[in-house]
Design a protein around this motif. Structure first.
Motif, PDB file in Angstrom:
ATOM      1  N   ILE C  16      23.730   2.397 -11.631  1.00 31.31           N
ATOM      2  CA  ILE C  16      23.498   3.834 -11.496  1.00 31.31           C
ATOM      3  C   ILE C  16      22.926   4.404 -12.797  1.00 31.31           C
ATOM      4  O   ILE C  16      23.288   3.965 -13.894  1.00 31.31           O
ATOM      5  N   LEU C  19      24.988   5.483 -16.056  1.00 33.12           N
ATOM      6  CA  LEU C  19      25.522   4.579 -17.100  1.00 33.12           C
ATOM      7  C   LEU C  19      24.603   4.551 -18.319  1.00 33.12           C
ATOM      8  O   LEU C  19      24.933   3.961 -19.353  1.00 33.12           O
ATOM      9  N   LEU C  35      37.832  -6.992 -15.652  1.00 30.56           N
ATOM     10  CA  LEU C  35      37.385  -5.615 -15.474  1.00 30.56           C
ATOM     11  C   LEU C  35      36.105  -5.410 -16.278  1.00 30.56           C
ATOM     12  O   LEU C  35      35.817  -6.167 -17.209  1.00 30.56           O
ATOM     13  N   VAL C  36      35.358  -4.359 -15.945  1.00 25.10           N
ATOM     14  CA  VAL C  36      34.160  -3.984 -16.698  1.00 25.10           C
ATOM     15  C   VAL C  36      34.458  -2.702 -17.471  1.00 25.10           C
ATOM     16  O   VAL C  36      35.062  -1.774 -16.918  1.00 25.10           O
ATOM     17  N   ASP C  69      34.818   4.898 -15.999  1.00 21.22           N
ATOM     18  CA  ASP C  69      36.235   5.291 -15.938  1.00 21.22           C
ATOM     19  C   ASP C  69      37.060   4.366 -16.820  1.00 21.22           C
ATOM     20  O   ASP C  69      38.290   4.406 -16.803  1.00 21.22           O
ATOM     21  N   LEU C  70      36.369   3.509 -17.614  1.00 20.90           N
ATOM     22  CA  LEU C  70      37.081   2.581 -18.517  1.00 20.90           C
ATOM     23  C   LEU C  70      36.217   2.333 -19.753  1.00 20.90           C
ATOM     24  O   LEU C  70      35.077   1.849 -19.637  1.00 20.90           O
TER      25      LEU C  70
ATOM     26  N   MET E   1      36.679  -0.912 -15.114  1.00 24.30           N
ATOM     27  CA  MET E   1      36.078  -0.723 -13.781  1.00 24.30           C
ATOM     28  C   MET E   1      36.205  -2.027 -12.994  1.00 24.30           C
ATOM     29  O   MET E   1      35.822  -3.095 -13.516  1.00 24.30           O
ATOM     30  N   ASP E   2      36.807  -1.934 -11.794  1.00 25.11           N
ATOM     31  CA  ASP E   2      37.097  -3.139 -11.018  1.00 25.11           C
ATOM     32  C   ASP E   2      35.829  -3.845 -10.512  1.00 25.11           C
ATOM     33  O   ASP E   2      34.794  -3.208 -10.327  1.00 25.11           O
ATOM     34  N   ILE E   3      35.989  -5.155 -10.303  1.00 23.57           N
ATOM     35  CA  ILE E   3      34.887  -5.984  -9.807  1.00 23.57           C
ATOM     36  C   ILE E   3      35.247  -6.453  -8.409  1.00 23.57           C
ATOM     37  O   ILE E   3      36.341  -7.012  -8.211  1.00 23.57           O
ATOM     38  N   PHE E  50      30.543  -3.710  -9.548  1.00 23.14           N
ATOM     39  CA  PHE E  50      31.687  -3.059 -10.186  1.00 23.14           C
ATOM     40  C   PHE E  50      31.710  -1.621  -9.684  1.00 23.14           C
ATOM     41  O   PHE E  50      30.680  -1.087  -9.262  1.00 23.14           O
ATOM     42  N   VAL E  51      32.890  -1.007  -9.679  1.00 26.34           N
ATOM     43  CA  VAL E  51      33.055   0.321  -9.092  1.00 26.34           C
ATOM     44  C   VAL E  51      33.596   1.317 -10.121  1.00 26.34           C
ATOM     45  O   VAL E  51      34.292   0.937 -11.057  1.00 26.34           O
ATOM     46  N   VAL E  52      33.253   2.566  -9.920  1.00 23.77           N
ATOM     47  CA  VAL E  52      33.704   3.655 -10.793  1.00 23.77           C
ATOM     48  C   VAL E  52      34.716   4.487 -10.012  1.00 23.77           C
ATOM     49  O   VAL E  52      34.487   4.785  -8.830  1.00 23.77           O
ATOM     50  N   GLU E  53      35.844   4.815 -10.666  1.00 20.75           N
ATOM     51  CA  GLU E  53      36.912   5.552  -9.978  1.00 20.75           C
ATOM     52  C   GLU E  53      37.015   6.991 -10.482  1.00 20.75           C
ATOM     53  O   GLU E  53      36.429   7.356 -11.486  1.00 20.75           O
ATOM     54  N   ILE E  72      30.247   2.532  -6.016  1.00 24.70           N
ATOM     55  CA  ILE E  72      29.657   1.346  -6.640  1.00 24.70           C
ATOM     56  C   ILE E  72      28.817   1.788  -7.849  1.00 24.70           C
ATOM     57  O   ILE E  72      27.980   2.671  -7.730  1.00 24.70           O
ATOM     58  N   GLY E  73      29.062   1.131  -9.010  1.00 25.92           N
ATOM     59  CA  GLY E  73      28.351   1.504 -10.241  1.00 25.92           C
ATOM     60  C   GLY E  73      27.164   0.618 -10.533  1.00 25.92           C
ATOM     61  O   GLY E  73      26.225   1.003 -11.222  1.00 25.92           O
TER      62      GLY E  73
END
Lengths: 95, 95, 95, 95, 95
Positions: C16, C19, C35-36, C69-70, E1-3, E50-53, E72-73
């Motif tokens: 996106i 970023l 995690l990313v 978010d991280l 950010m989770d994968i 990876f996703v953004v929360e 989804i990021g």
């Protein structure tokens, strides 16, 4: 919104000013994990409650400047855990 | 709000400016997971504390511009874990 | 704030716009979960770091409009995991 | 956004004003964990739904001042759990 | 950010207006947990993403008024899970 049971009040003399006069409760979830929450509804030990997290928790405390991230949202009238069900226990009136 | 025990201070020379001069503590939860939190109340190793998460954590740090998502909210006066209870240990005065 | 270890950089051509040019790292926690995170402090593989979550993560990235978010909050100078301790490994200087 | 199944309505006479007249549902995830959510779409017991968390949950409730951190985002038309798949059960039309 | 890995699209006729025309994907994490996310990058089944929360997820959806808490990021160019590594599988180009 998570469902937990009220265990006790929490005594905490040295705490951040941002908690003001908020009543603090110790809550336990079905896995035994213990958490602290602000209680704006006057819950008593044994009550099953659901809790509100995040920024909504501060509004739920009745004053957005109360620095909580977990606040009791309501006392559940009738609640039965899987353990109760298995044991055939009568549905508890916990209001 | 989670309940953890203070383990130690954290030394961290290379850190984001947004943390300013905040004191950082290493906390451990009952499952042994270790987390870093900002400490505005002067907790000491061995103290049981509860922590505030999310945007409330920044207000709790005493300065909203401190970039934390976990801040100690208070030191619990008396705390007994299930292990203490099982071992019949006297309730710890940890204030 | 969680404590993780830097594993590698992340290559991600289709991402996106939000970023921007943020450097992305793959981090691993003590349970092996990957995690990313956005890295504003220049961490290297093997470094132990703590991370900031939620809205604070965007400020920590140095530009509130970076959609993360991280974000890595700092590189921990000395860190010893329980496994290190058990194996009697010398405390790692990871600054 | 988590995927859960609607179990029942929740009766809760003593609840914070901030919940207004919102309908509350008990939802269960695939691991059996039970949660409370606000329901703006009229889901029925047995429906598989996904939920929205955090500040978005309050917008999703149709009124940002409703103090929820979990709101049903939609009813999934066809859903099959791994257990269904293993048992060769026909895909459930749950809309 | 989770994968997570993209499993499929999600069909959901009865959903909150706040989701507008957002494309919904079912994602699976390495433990098999399934989640729903908004997809602004056109990911396909099999892609690792990876996703953004949280509130960042709504910006990431391209329109802050889209009521999502998971977006989804980015699509990860090369990704290898521990299972792949153990099986000596070639690194998957999943861009």
């Amino acid at each position: 919104m998570d469902i937990l049971r009220v265990e006790s009040s929490l005594v905490c003399t040295r705490r951040i000013e941002g908690l003001k006069q908020a009543s603090l409760r110790v809550l336990t979830n079905v896995k035994g994990k213990r958490l602290v929450a602000v209680d704006p509804v006057g819950a008593r030990p044994g009550n099953w409650v659901f809790v509100v997290e995040g920024s909504a928790a501060r509004y739920a405390a009745g004053d957005f400047s109360v620095l909580t991230d977990l606040t009791i949202g309501g006392i559940i009238d009738y609640w039965e855990t899987e353990q109760d069900e298995a044991a055939g226990a009568p549905k508890q009136k916990v209001g």
